[in-house]
Scaffold this motif. Sequence first.
Motif, short mmCIF file in Angstrom:
data_model
loop_
_atom_site.label_atom_id
_atom_site.label_comp_id
_atom_site.label_asym_id
_atom_site.label_seq_id
_atom_site.Cartn_x
_atom_site.Cartn_y
_atom_site.Cartn_z
N ILE A 35 0.86 -1.17 0.00
CA ILE A 35 0.00 0.00 0.00
C ILE A 35 0.90 1.23 0.00
CG2 ILE A 35 -1.80 1.25 1.25
CD1 ILE A 35 -2.39 -1.54 2.62
N HIS A 36 0.68 2.12 -0.95
CA HIS A 36 1.48 3.33 -1.10
C HIS A 36 0.61 4.54 -0.74
CE1 HIS A 36 5.01 1.69 -3.44
NE2 HIS A 36 4.17 0.67 -3.45
N GLU A 37 0.99 5.25 0.32
CA GLU A 37 0.26 6.43 0.74
C GLU A 37 1.12 7.67 0.52
OE1 GLU A 37 -2.59 6.46 4.10
OE2 GLU A 37 -1.04 7.68 5.06
N ASN A 38 0.52 8.71 0.00
CA ASN A 38 1.22 9.96 -0.28
C ASN A 38 0.48 11.09 0.43
OD1 ASN A 38 2.61 12.12 -1.38
ND2 ASN A 38 1.69 11.94 -3.40
N VAL A 39 1.17 11.80 1.33
CA VAL A 39 0.54 12.94 2.01
C VAL A 39 1.01 14.27 1.43
CG1 VAL A 39 0.12 11.67 4.15
CG2 VAL A 39 2.27 12.91 3.87
N ASN A 40 1.82 14.22 0.36
CA ASN A 40 2.30 15.44 -0.30
C ASN A 40 1.22 16.02 -1.20
OD1 ASN A 40 4.99 15.25 0.74
ND2 ASN A 40 5.43 13.68 -0.79
N ARG A 41 0.94 17.28 -1.03
CA ARG A 41 -0.04 17.95 -1.91
C ARG A 41 0.68 18.45 -3.15
NH1 ARG A 41 -5.12 18.83 0.47
NH2 ARG A 41 -5.07 18.34 2.65
N PRO A 42 0.07 18.54 -4.29
CA PRO A 42 -1.37 18.48 -4.53
C PRO A 42 -1.89 17.08 -4.84
CG PRO A 42 -0.30 19.16 -6.54
CD PRO A 42 0.79 18.98 -5.50
N ASN A 43 -1.04 16.07 -4.85
CA ASN A 43 -1.46 14.72 -5.23
C ASN A 43 -1.59 13.79 -4.03
OD1 ASN A 43 -1.41 15.39 -8.01
ND2 ASN A 43 0.81 15.17 -7.98
N ALA A 44 -2.00 14.32 -2.89
CA ALA A 44 -2.12 13.51 -1.67
C ALA A 44 -3.18 12.43 -1.84
CB ALA A 44 -2.45 14.41 -0.49
N THR A 45 -2.88 11.26 -1.30
CA THR A 45 -3.87 10.17 -1.29
C THR A 45 -4.48 10.01 0.10
OG1 THR A 45 -2.22 8.47 -0.82
CG2 THR A 45 -2.68 8.94 -3.15
N ALA A 46 -4.02 10.79 1.08
CA ALA A 46 -4.55 10.75 2.44
C ALA A 46 -4.61 12.17 2.99
CB ALA A 46 -3.67 9.88 3.33
N ILE A 47 -5.75 12.52 3.57
CA ILE A 47 -5.91 13.85 4.16
C ILE A 47 -6.67 13.75 5.47
CG2 ILE A 47 -5.86 15.06 1.94
CD1 ILE A 47 -8.94 15.34 2.17
N LEU A 159 4.22 6.82 2.88
CA LEU A 159 4.26 5.62 3.71
C LEU A 159 4.07 4.43 2.78
CD1 LEU A 159 1.95 6.66 6.69
CD2 LEU A 159 4.43 6.45 6.73
N ILE A 160 4.87 3.39 2.97
CA ILE A 160 4.72 2.17 2.20
C ILE A 160 4.50 1.05 3.21
CG2 ILE A 160 5.75 0.56 0.56
CD1 ILE A 160 7.37 2.95 -0.52
N ASP A 161 3.38 0.36 3.04
CA ASP A 161 2.93 -0.66 3.97
C ASP A 161 2.90 -2.00 3.25
OD1 ASP A 161 1.75 -1.88 6.15
OD2 ASP A 161 -0.23 -1.03 5.80
N GLU A 162 3.73 -2.94 3.69
CA GLU A 162 3.73 -4.28 3.10
C GLU A 162 2.58 -5.06 3.71
OE1 GLU A 162 6.86 -7.87 2.13
OE2 GLU A 162 7.37 -6.41 3.69
N CYS A 163 1.80 -5.75 2.89
CA CYS A 163 0.60 -6.43 3.35
C CYS A 163 0.56 -7.87 2.86
CB CYS A 163 -0.65 -5.68 2.87
SG CYS A 163 -2.18 -6.40 3.46
N ASP A 164 0.34 -8.78 3.79
CA ASP A 164 0.04 -10.17 3.48
C ASP A 164 -1.38 -10.42 3.94
OD1 ASP A 164 2.42 -11.79 2.44
OD2 ASP A 164 3.33 -10.67 4.11
N ALA A 165 -2.25 -10.81 3.00
CA ALA A 165 -3.65 -11.09 3.32
C ALA A 165 -3.89 -12.59 3.19
CB ALA A 165 -4.57 -10.32 2.37
N TYR A 166 -4.48 -13.18 4.22
CA TYR A 166 -4.83 -14.59 4.24
C TYR A 166 -6.36 -14.66 4.27
CZ TYR A 166 0.08 -15.01 5.29
OH TYR A 166 1.44 -14.91 5.24
N ILE A 167 -6.94 -15.12 3.15
CA ILE A 167 -8.37 -14.97 2.92
C ILE A 167 -9.02 -16.35 2.76
CG2 ILE A 167 -10.10 -13.87 1.45
CD1 ILE A 167 -7.32 -12.42 0.32
N VAL A 168 -10.08 -16.59 3.49
CA VAL A 168 -10.91 -17.76 3.29
C VAL A 168 -12.20 -17.25 2.65
CG1 VAL A 168 -12.13 -19.68 4.38
CG2 VAL A 168 -9.91 -18.91 5.28
#
Length: 169
Positions: A35-47, A159-168
């Motif tokens: 998951i790639h999150e960007n808080v830099n404006r003007p292209n922020a993905t999280a506010i 922020l870069i968040d590594e994610c492992d999802a285990y789904i049934v």
Amino acid sequence: MAYYCSFKPSLLFLLFFIATSQARDSITTHLHFFIHENVNRPNATAITVVNSTTSNPGGFGSIGIFDDEIREGSSIDSKLIGRAQGMAPEVSLSEMAWLLLIDFVFTDGEYNGSSLMVVGRATLGGTIERSIIGGTGKFRMARGYTINTFLSGAPEGRLIDECDAYIVH
């Protein structure tokens, strides 16, 4: 007066068959993505949409929303496979901690058009486990968990968040 209750063998067999057939029809899937999150404006993905009015550490009571990128790798140039959309109210009086409500919406590949709903606590350190509480498309009736780890060394404002999802499902 004593009551006597007896199950007929056919009823017990039917209940056993229903319980085991549902378990046999389930598929377990493991997904690994970033998951790639960007808080830099003007292209922020999280506010932040609600600012805290308290003086507690970490901004207790503030609420953020996000529409982050889901990528195959940790590089900003890796393949885009979806979006992580949701909200994150800060919920702790004593530390920076959020209650994350995330919808992983897959827009490419085998799971294009499917989504996963994830709920759980978030902090900025260590490994975090969250619950998968549902899904759509190929993940209809999903349950499971995710293991998330924030990667160090991300560019400023990201922020870069590594994610492992285990789904049934």
